[in-house]
Write a protein that holds these residues in place. Structure first.
Motif, PDB file in Angstrom:
ATOM      1  N   LEU A 196      -0.766   8.312   2.088  1.00  0.00           N
ATOM      2  CA  LEU A 196      -0.756   6.890   1.762  1.00  0.00           C
ATOM      3  C   LEU A 196       0.606   6.277   2.082  1.00  0.00           C
ATOM      4  O   LEU A 196       0.687   5.124   2.514  1.00  0.00           O
ATOM      5  CB  LEU A 196      -1.078   6.700   0.277  1.00  0.00           C
ATOM      6  CG  LEU A 196      -1.518   5.311  -0.172  1.00  0.00           C
ATOM      7  CD1 LEU A 196      -2.761   4.873   0.576  1.00  0.00           C
ATOM      8  CD2 LEU A 196      -1.760   5.285  -1.665  1.00  0.00           C
ATOM      9  N   VAL A 222      -8.855   6.310   5.760  1.00  0.00           N
ATOM     10  CA  VAL A 222      -9.186   5.524   4.571  1.00  0.00           C
ATOM     11  C   VAL A 222      -8.278   4.306   4.485  1.00  0.00           C
ATOM     12  O   VAL A 222      -8.714   3.203   4.143  1.00  0.00           O
ATOM     13  CB  VAL A 222      -9.059   6.393   3.311  1.00  0.00           C
ATOM     14  CG1 VAL A 222      -9.387   5.588   2.060  1.00  0.00           C
ATOM     15  CG2 VAL A 222      -9.960   7.611   3.409  1.00  0.00           C
ATOM     16  N   ARG A 223      -7.022   4.491   4.797  1.00  0.00           N
ATOM     17  CA  ARG A 223      -6.046   3.399   4.757  1.00  0.00           C
ATOM     18  C   ARG A 223      -6.455   2.268   5.709  1.00  0.00           C
ATOM     19  O   ARG A 223      -6.411   1.085   5.364  1.00  0.00           O
ATOM     20  CB  ARG A 223      -4.682   3.963   5.128  1.00  0.00           C
ATOM     21  CG  ARG A 223      -3.534   2.972   5.125  1.00  0.00           C
ATOM     22  CD  ARG A 223      -2.290   3.681   5.625  1.00  0.00           C
ATOM     23  NE  ARG A 223      -1.173   2.776   5.759  1.00  0.00           N
ATOM     24  CZ  ARG A 223      -0.073   2.827   5.023  1.00  0.00           C
ATOM     25  NH1 ARG A 223       0.046   3.740   4.079  1.00  0.00           N
ATOM     26  NH2 ARG A 223       0.916   1.980   5.204  1.00  0.00           N
ATOM     27  N   VAL A 228       0.836  -1.205   0.000  1.00  0.00           N
ATOM     28  CA  VAL A 228       0.000   0.000   0.000  1.00  0.00           C
ATOM     29  C   VAL A 228       0.868   1.252   0.000  1.00  0.00           C
ATOM     30  O   VAL A 228       0.637   2.206  -0.751  1.00  0.00           O
ATOM     31  CB  VAL A 228      -0.948  -0.009   1.217  1.00  0.00           C
ATOM     32  CG1 VAL A 228      -1.691   1.312   1.335  1.00  0.00           C
ATOM     33  CG2 VAL A 228      -1.948  -1.154   1.103  1.00  0.00           C
ATOM     34  N   ALA A 288      -9.490   1.660   6.812  1.00  0.00           N
ATOM     35  CA  ALA A 288     -10.709   1.039   6.291  1.00  0.00           C
ATOM     36  C   ALA A 288     -10.382   0.013   5.211  1.00  0.00           C
ATOM     37  O   ALA A 288     -11.001  -1.058   5.149  1.00  0.00           O
ATOM     38  CB  ALA A 288     -11.642   2.117   5.739  1.00  0.00           C
ATOM     39  N   VAL A 289      -9.403   0.321   4.373  1.00  0.00           N
ATOM     40  CA  VAL A 289      -8.988  -0.616   3.322  1.00  0.00           C
ATOM     41  C   VAL A 289      -8.402  -1.887   3.946  1.00  0.00           C
ATOM     42  O   VAL A 289      -8.698  -3.012   3.519  1.00  0.00           O
ATOM     43  CB  VAL A 289      -7.982   0.048   2.377  1.00  0.00           C
ATOM     44  CG1 VAL A 289      -7.378  -0.973   1.410  1.00  0.00           C
ATOM     45  CG2 VAL A 289      -8.656   1.162   1.584  1.00  0.00           C
ATOM     46  N   LEU A 290      -7.570  -1.720   4.973  1.00  0.00           N
ATOM     47  CA  LEU A 290      -6.992  -2.881   5.649  1.00  0.00           C
ATOM     48  C   LEU A 290      -8.077  -3.749   6.289  1.00  0.00           C
ATOM     49  O   LEU A 290      -8.034  -4.982   6.202  1.00  0.00           O
ATOM     50  CB  LEU A 290      -6.001  -2.416   6.724  1.00  0.00           C
ATOM     51  CG  LEU A 290      -4.719  -1.742   6.241  1.00  0.00           C
ATOM     52  CD1 LEU A 290      -3.889  -1.262   7.425  1.00  0.00           C
ATOM     53  CD2 LEU A 290      -3.906  -2.677   5.369  1.00  0.00           C
ATOM     54  N   ALA A 300     -11.217  -3.938   5.361  1.00  0.00           N
ATOM     55  CA  ALA A 300     -11.995  -4.590   4.305  1.00  0.00           C
ATOM     56  C   ALA A 300     -11.263  -5.802   3.750  1.00  0.00           C
ATOM     57  O   ALA A 300     -11.896  -6.794   3.365  1.00  0.00           O
ATOM     58  CB  ALA A 300     -12.273  -3.585   3.183  1.00  0.00           C
ATOM     59  N   ALA A 301      -9.930  -5.747   3.730  1.00  0.00           N
ATOM     60  CA  ALA A 301      -9.156  -6.858   3.187  1.00  0.00           C
ATOM     61  C   ALA A 301      -8.987  -7.991   4.190  1.00  0.00           C
ATOM     62  O   ALA A 301      -8.986  -9.165   3.801  1.00  0.00           O
ATOM     63  CB  ALA A 301      -7.781  -6.361   2.734  1.00  0.00           C
ATOM     64  N   LEU A 357     -16.035  -4.237   9.225  1.00  0.00           N
ATOM     65  CA  LEU A 357     -15.983  -2.951   8.541  1.00  0.00           C
ATOM     66  C   LEU A 357     -17.183  -2.067   8.876  1.00  0.00           C
ATOM     67  O   LEU A 357     -17.050  -0.840   8.893  1.00  0.00           O
ATOM     68  CB  LEU A 357     -15.890  -3.166   7.025  1.00  0.00           C
ATOM     69  CG  LEU A 357     -15.607  -1.918   6.176  1.00  0.00           C
ATOM     70  CD1 LEU A 357     -14.308  -1.264   6.629  1.00  0.00           C
ATOM     71  CD2 LEU A 357     -15.543  -2.281   4.710  1.00  0.00           C
TER      72      LEU A 357
END
Length: 449
Positions: A232, A269-270, A207, A272-274, A276-277, A283
């Motif tokens: 990021l 946001v970062r 990322v 949230a992405v982690l 979700a993965a 989430l």
């Protein structure tokens, strides 16, 4: 469903093969999709005078791919697409050779256009074999690769030899070392799983590397891009860099608050992405808490950006490549330590121990405690509410650290400009923590009754 093909046993009727249950309209949709894919790629090539193939050639090539796939299945002639692909490649190479002779030895040999034609043919075949969505997505990706040639060349020019070496090192460790690491727990509570730890290192570095490369491409083209990509890669490093510049360079005093606040908002946001993965069921609850901190900081950053003059100076952000071996190993060691301490303190002190390690870890790195919480929740060690609160506590600690950096390095003026965004974000997180804890207490009370 792709239409079933019924092949007549009479060879004389082979060319008039009936296409099973398919109607003419369904067949037309298949070929129309193929032509649209060819037109998309061809439109980009048409813009380049040196390319020998354009709109019509690419559209016909995609159509040829679909037709070959259909006829190959109808006639059971598996050699037909391969023969057509070879002929297409030979014709394209001959055309490019003729153009290069006409334009001189310095002309573009057209290798990219030739390969794009072959890919277009393959995408046309994929449409027939019910891979329409994948073929369309790949067509968009191919068009983007062709269109962003100047940006990709610029990025390549900005990547130093040291950057390339670190990327190669990291790639080797990810692709060679990761598969052979043992996938089992070691140490107290079996908290240390080498394969899982290194997988998280790969994820975080991947990322960050994406942001680093995007930052290389963007350079100093806009404050918003610098804030987004800087956050990021590392929001803390971005904050420290522009706090220092706000003190040393008067021209950056106005731009620094916008970049610092936008980079800080990207952290939410970062995470949230982690989530979700790694833990999709979490989430929903975590997203609501993250939104409570993200919205105030993002709005403050955009407001600071809007107040600036139209042509505000944007100094390029220089950060260390996150794919460097030393950086990756340092994060891996820190994550392993946080994971071990969190497991031990949670076992001894319950949620209090987890929150303590979350606060301390958040002063340095939010990613490590986020991954730790998600990992412990996945294996069933801690409930969802405790994970969400721990991540929120780490974010509050991280906000405190950044504000301290802004005040001590950037000065009082920068601190005053950043304070509303930081304070509102922290207040939102604290309110969310209180709401989650209230829900936990209410559920526990209901169970006792």
């Amino acid at each position: 469903m792709r239409p079933a093909i019924i092949v007549s046993m009479d060879s004389s009727a082979l060319l008039g093969t009936r296409l099973g249950e398919a109607t003419e309209l369904e067949l037309l949709k298949i070929f129309a999709t193929s032509i649209a894919i060819g037109l998309l790629i061809g439109l980009e090539r048409e813009r380049h005078a040196e390319a020998s193939s354009g709109l019509r050639t690419f559209a016909l090539t995609a159509l040829l791919g679909t037709a070959c796939a259909m006829l190959a299945e109808a006639a059971r002639a598996v050699w037909l697409p391969a023969a057509a692909l070879v002929m297409l490649g030979a014709m394209s190479i001959a055309a490019q050779y003729r153009n290069s002779e006409r334009r001189g030895t310095e002309a573009d040999p057209g290798t990219t256009t030739t390969v794009a034609l072959l890919v277009c043919f393959a995408l046309g075949m994929m449409v027939w074999y019910e891979l329409t969505a994948l073929a369309a997505s790949l067509a968009v990706g191919v068009t983007a690769l062709l269109h962003f040639k100047p940006e990709l060349e610029g990025m390549s020019a900005r990547v130093t030899r040291r950057d390339m070496l670190s990327i190669l090192q990291f790639g080797a460790l990810s692709l060679v070392v990761l598969p052979v690491l043992p996938d089992r727990g070691y140490g107290p509570h079996e908290a240390l799983n080498p394969s899982q730890i290194w997988m998280m290192v790969v994820l975080i570095s991947g990322v960050s590397l994406a942001g680093y490369l995007a930052l290389r491409i963007a350079g100093s083209r806009g404050l918003l891009l610098i804030g987004l990509f800087g956050g990021l890669v590392s929001s803390t490093a971005t904050t420290l860099t522009y706090a220092r510049r706000a003190r040393e360079e008067p021209g950056q005093a106005g731009t620094a608050p916008a970049i610092v606040l936008i980079a800080g908002a990207v952290v939410f946001v970062r995470i949230a992405v982690l989530a979700a993965a790694l833990a999709p069921p979490l989430l929903g609850l975590l997203g609501a808490v993250l939104a409570a901190g993200f919205v105030p900081m993002a709005l403050a950053g955009l407001l600071a950006l809007r107040r600036l003059p139209q042509e505000s100076p944007a100094a390029a952000l220089q950060v260390r490549n996150p794919a460097e071996l030393r950086t990756a190993l340092s994060f891996g060691a820190f994550y392993a330590l946080v994971l071990l301490l969190a497991a031990e303190l949670t076992h001894r002190l319950g949620s209090t121990g987890l929150y303590v390690i979350a606060f301390v870890s958040g002063l340095s790195d939010v990613d490590a405690v986020t991954l730790t919480g998600l990992r412990l929740h996945t294996v069933g060690s801690i409930p969802a509410a405790q994970v969400v609160i721990a991540i929120a506590v780490a974010l509050c600690a991280n906000i405190m650290l950044k504000f301290a950096l802004v005040g001590s390095v950037g000065g009082q003026v920068l601190a005053r400009r950043c304070a509303p965004g930081f304070a509102a974000s922290a207040a939102g997180l604290l309110a969310a923590i209180a709401a989650v804890q209230l829900g936990v207490d209410g559920a526990a009370l209901a169970l006792r009754q």
